[in-house]
Design a protein around this motif. Structure first.
Motif, mmCIF file in Angstrom:
data_model
loop_
_atom_site.group_PDB
_atom_site.id
_atom_site.type_symbol
_atom_site.label_atom_id
_atom_site.label_comp_id
_atom_site.label_asym_id
_atom_site.label_seq_id
_atom_site.Cartn_x
_atom_site.Cartn_y
_atom_site.Cartn_z
ATOM 1 N N ASN B 162 0.825 -1.208 0.000
ATOM 2 C CA ASN B 162 0.000 0.000 0.000
ATOM 3 C C ASN B 162 0.862 1.262 0.000
ATOM 4 O OD1 ASN B 162 -2.551 1.431 0.235
ATOM 5 N ND2 ASN B 162 -2.017 1.798 2.379
ATOM 6 N N GLN B 163 1.848 1.302 0.879
ATOM 7 C CA GLN B 163 2.706 2.496 0.966
ATOM 8 C C GLN B 163 3.393 2.773 -0.354
ATOM 9 O OE1 GLN B 163 2.664 4.924 3.166
ATOM 10 N NE2 GLN B 163 1.050 3.636 3.987
ATOM 11 N N GLN B 164 3.896 1.714 -0.998
ATOM 12 C CA GLN B 164 4.599 1.890 -2.275
ATOM 13 C C GLN B 164 3.637 2.295 -3.378
ATOM 14 O OE1 GLN B 164 7.694 2.141 -2.343
ATOM 15 N NE2 GLN B 164 8.175 1.258 -0.341
ATOM 16 N N LEU B 165 2.454 1.650 -3.405
ATOM 17 C CA LEU B 165 1.508 1.963 -4.482
ATOM 18 C C LEU B 165 0.919 3.359 -4.337
ATOM 19 C CD1 LEU B 165 -0.485 -1.366 -5.052
ATOM 20 C CD2 LEU B 165 1.464 -0.457 -6.345
ATOM 21 N N ILE B 166 0.688 3.799 -3.099
ATOM 22 C CA ILE B 166 0.198 5.176 -2.897
ATOM 23 C C ILE B 166 1.152 6.153 -3.583
ATOM 24 C CG2 ILE B 166 0.004 7.021 -1.163
ATOM 25 C CD1 ILE B 166 -1.219 4.969 0.756
ATOM 26 N N GLN B 167 2.465 5.923 -3.374
ATOM 27 C CA GLN B 167 3.463 6.824 -3.971
ATOM 28 C C GLN B 167 3.487 6.744 -5.490
ATOM 29 O OE1 GLN B 167 7.359 6.695 -1.999
ATOM 30 N NE2 GLN B 167 6.301 6.091 -0.115
ATOM 31 N N LEU B 168 3.380 5.512 -6.015
ATOM 32 C CA LEU B 168 3.364 5.345 -7.473
ATOM 33 C C LEU B 168 2.154 6.059 -8.080
ATOM 34 C CD1 LEU B 168 4.229 4.040 -10.173
ATOM 35 C CD2 LEU B 168 2.960 1.978 -9.477
ATOM 36 N N PHE B 169 0.972 5.762 -7.553
ATOM 37 C CA PHE B 169 -0.248 6.342 -8.133
ATOM 38 C C PHE B 169 -0.300 7.859 -7.910
ATOM 39 C CE2 PHE B 169 -1.786 1.841 -7.893
ATOM 40 C CZ PHE B 169 -2.023 1.682 -9.253
ATOM 41 N N ASP B 170 0.252 8.303 -6.811
ATOM 42 C CA ASP B 170 0.280 9.744 -6.555
ATOM 43 C C ASP B 170 1.006 10.470 -7.691
ATOM 44 O OD1 ASP B 170 -0.135 11.994 -4.570
ATOM 45 O OD2 ASP B 170 2.032 12.126 -4.891
ATOM 46 N N GLN B 171 2.111 9.895 -8.152
ATOM 47 C CA GLN B 171 2.855 10.489 -9.269
ATOM 48 C C GLN B 171 2.051 10.449 -10.564
ATOM 49 O OE1 GLN B 171 7.264 9.346 -9.315
ATOM 50 N NE2 GLN B 171 6.411 7.845 -7.895
ATOM 51 N N MET B 172 1.032 9.554 -10.606
ATOM 52 C CA MET B 172 0.166 9.448 -11.785
ATOM 53 C C MET B 172 -1.097 10.296 -11.596
ATOM 54 S SD MET B 172 0.601 5.305 -12.049
ATOM 55 C CE MET B 172 -0.842 5.054 -13.073
ATOM 56 N N ASN B 173 -1.101 11.140 -10.565
ATOM 57 C CA ASN B 173 -2.257 11.983 -10.208
ATOM 58 C C ASN B 173 -3.507 11.148 -9.903
ATOM 59 O OD1 ASN B 173 -3.067 14.690 -9.673
ATOM 60 N ND2 ASN B 173 -4.343 14.663 -11.518
ATOM 61 N N LEU B 174 -3.283 9.964 -9.336
ATOM 62 C CA LEU B 174 -4.401 9.096 -8.953
ATOM 63 C C LEU B 174 -4.349 8.802 -7.449
ATOM 64 C CD1 LEU B 174 -4.244 6.465 -11.874
ATOM 65 C CD2 LEU B 174 -6.027 8.217 -11.541
ATOM 66 N N THR B 175 -5.512 8.809 -6.812
ATOM 67 C CA THR B 175 -5.620 8.383 -5.415
ATOM 68 C C THR B 175 -5.876 6.882 -5.394
ATOM 69 O OG1 THR B 175 -6.579 10.479 -4.712
ATOM 70 C CG2 THR B 175 -7.007 8.573 -3.306
ATOM 71 N N LEU B 176 -5.075 6.165 -4.637
ATOM 72 C CA LEU B 176 -5.330 4.738 -4.441
ATOM 73 C C LEU B 176 -6.352 4.626 -3.293
ATOM 74 C CD1 LEU B 176 -4.671 1.749 -5.024
ATOM 75 C CD2 LEU B 176 -2.826 1.925 -3.336
ATOM 76 N N VAL B 177 -7.603 4.494 -3.660
ATOM 77 C CA VAL B 177 -8.691 4.441 -2.671
ATOM 78 C C VAL B 177 -8.629 3.120 -1.904
ATOM 79 C CG1 VAL B 177 -11.211 4.351 -2.423
ATOM 80 C CG2 VAL B 177 -10.146 6.004 -3.990
ATOM 81 N N ASP B 178 -8.532 2.023 -2.645
ATOM 82 C CA ASP B 178 -8.409 0.693 -2.035
ATOM 83 C C ASP B 178 -7.894 -0.281 -3.074
ATOM 84 O OD1 ASP B 178 -10.645 -0.203 -3.621
ATOM 85 O OD2 ASP B 178 -12.014 0.515 -2.091
ATOM 86 N N PHE B 179 -7.499 -1.462 -2.643
ATOM 87 C CA PHE B 179 -7.107 -2.513 -3.588
ATOM 88 C C PHE B 179 -7.196 -3.870 -2.912
ATOM 89 C CE2 PHE B 179 -2.880 -3.637 -1.949
ATOM 90 C CZ PHE B 179 -2.564 -2.524 -1.183
ATOM 91 N N LYS B 180 -7.268 -4.894 -3.756
ATOM 92 C CA LYS B 180 -7.332 -6.286 -3.296
ATOM 93 C C LYS B 180 -6.125 -7.028 -3.824
ATOM 94 C CE LYS B 180 -8.865 -9.541 -5.701
ATOM 95 N NZ LYS B 180 -8.242 -10.654 -6.501
ATOM 96 N N VAL B 181 -5.463 -7.761 -2.956
ATOM 97 C CA VAL B 181 -4.355 -8.604 -3.415
ATOM 98 C C VAL B 181 -4.532 -10.025 -2.886
ATOM 99 C CG1 VAL B 181 -2.504 -6.924 -3.824
ATOM 100 C CG2 VAL B 181 -2.974 -7.680 -1.493
#
Lengths: 244, 244
Positions: B162-181
């Motif tokens: 989650n911490q890593q993906l928040i940063q990745l998506f943030d750079q893509m101007n996207l909020t990571l609201v939730d995800f399933k793994v």
């Protein structure tokens, strides 16, 4: 005593709550004859149900007190009443399961009656509008309605109550399949067992016949609801005595 | 490479899994064009969906690998394939929520979009027949499908991802609201991120417009499903590069 009865504060599905004028830290519970299931979509009643459940609840609170379990119970008051400590209810129903039955058995696709290796504690958010949803501990904390140490205490108390009730019902030739309890905090912040423990919120199966002696008789239209509740009270009186 | 493709072992809702003949500890995933929702009660598809999602999954696995997150990913294979380590899937879907949306928002009666003070981790039993029921950690242990230390590890990995993906998506101007793994264990017993991370199993909201760029466009009939998935891939390529 009755002269201390103040105005009604709240009417629930199975009880009315009144102020107790001589002491603001006490309230009077009146047990109703009504019976509801499926979040009150199914309604019924039987004569003396309030009085029978009050008697069962009193005997259980007295028994648990003798085993060191703190509850809101103060005293039994005729003819369907109970004086209790005023508490702020912690808004989670706490369910303890020894055998699987009901919603969890259905949700997990496991046949009713599976004996668990150790008791399972579950929490449900008290919210009629949302039909009391099942919640995880992380969700409880996210809701900011409790704390980690409170959750630990609730689980500890629920498991202690379970151990004591298993022994009580065992002497009554009944299996305690599962039960639901609620807890509250009194004005000193002490966590107490609150609400009631009766066949409305337990599953009790006869050890010999597997016959159900609880609200499933009403929920599932099995008949003899009053007779079953009365039988629970009668068996209980033989073990723990008490007034009648 | 293709000559190593063995027989199909399993067909899921969004992927087919094939044996990899040259190494029994590897399997080949083929990403399908189909799209399902509500436990496959709603079905759809769009052209190149498999290839787009495969590309997104590859970029995310590569990015996570560079951040030290172990996954089953080995290599990208044309034209919609991915070679991965053979794992035994741990039968719980792990959901991480940063903002509330979907089933949990609905269950708790909280409006979608509530920002959580800290990420919430949830577990759902993987069982199509039972519609993947939400379970508590105590229920997971009761089912004897995992252990306390495995649960701890799953939560730890999920929060790191989650911490890593928040940063990745943030750079893509996207909020990571939730995800399933999903996680699996390889033949050495190591717990690895498995399955996929794509817009099929994330909620991604544009930071400027709040527009949805994920499967909710399909679930809720919002249109432009293909365009949204393509946009996610294009924005991701600008940040983490990768083959195309």
């Amino acid at each position: 005593m009755k002269m201390s009865l103040g105005k009604m504060i709240y009417e629930g599905k199975a009880k009315k709550v009144y102020q107790w004028t001589e002491d603001k830290n006490k309230v009077f519970l009146e047990f109703k004859d009504s019976l509801t299931a499926f979040n009150a979509q199914k309604k019924g009643s039987f004569e003396n149900k309030g009085s029978i459940n009050r008697d069962i609840a009193v005997l259980i609170f007295q028994y648990l007190k003798s085993k060191g379990i703190p509850s809101h119970f103060i005293e039994r008051i005729e003819d369907r009443g109970m004086l209790v400590q005023q508490v702020e209810i912690i808004p989670f129903e706490v369910v303890v399961r020894n055998w699987l039955a009901g919603s969890t058995a259905k949700k997990l696709g496991i046949p009713e009656g599976k004996v668990l290796k150790k008791p399972l504690v579950e929490f449900y958010l008290k919210n009629d509008e949302l039909a009391d949803p099942f919640v995880s501990e992380d969700q409880m904390l996210m809701l900011e309605l409790t704390t980690p140490s409170e959750i630990t205490r609730l689980k500890e108390l629920a498991l202690q109550i379970n151990q004591q009730l298993i022994q009580l019902f065992d002497q009554m030739n009944l299996t305690l399949v599962d039960f639901k309890v609620e807890f509250g905090k009194n004005h000193q912040g002490e966590i107490l067992l609150a609400d009631e423990i009766t066949p409305d919120c337990c599953r009790l199966w006869d050890k010999t016949t597997q016959e159900k002696f609880d609200k499933d008789r009403f929920r599932r239209d099995l008949g003899s609801v009053k007779e079953s509740y009365t039988e629970v009270l009668n068996r209980m009186k033989k073990i723990v005595g008490g007034q009648s």
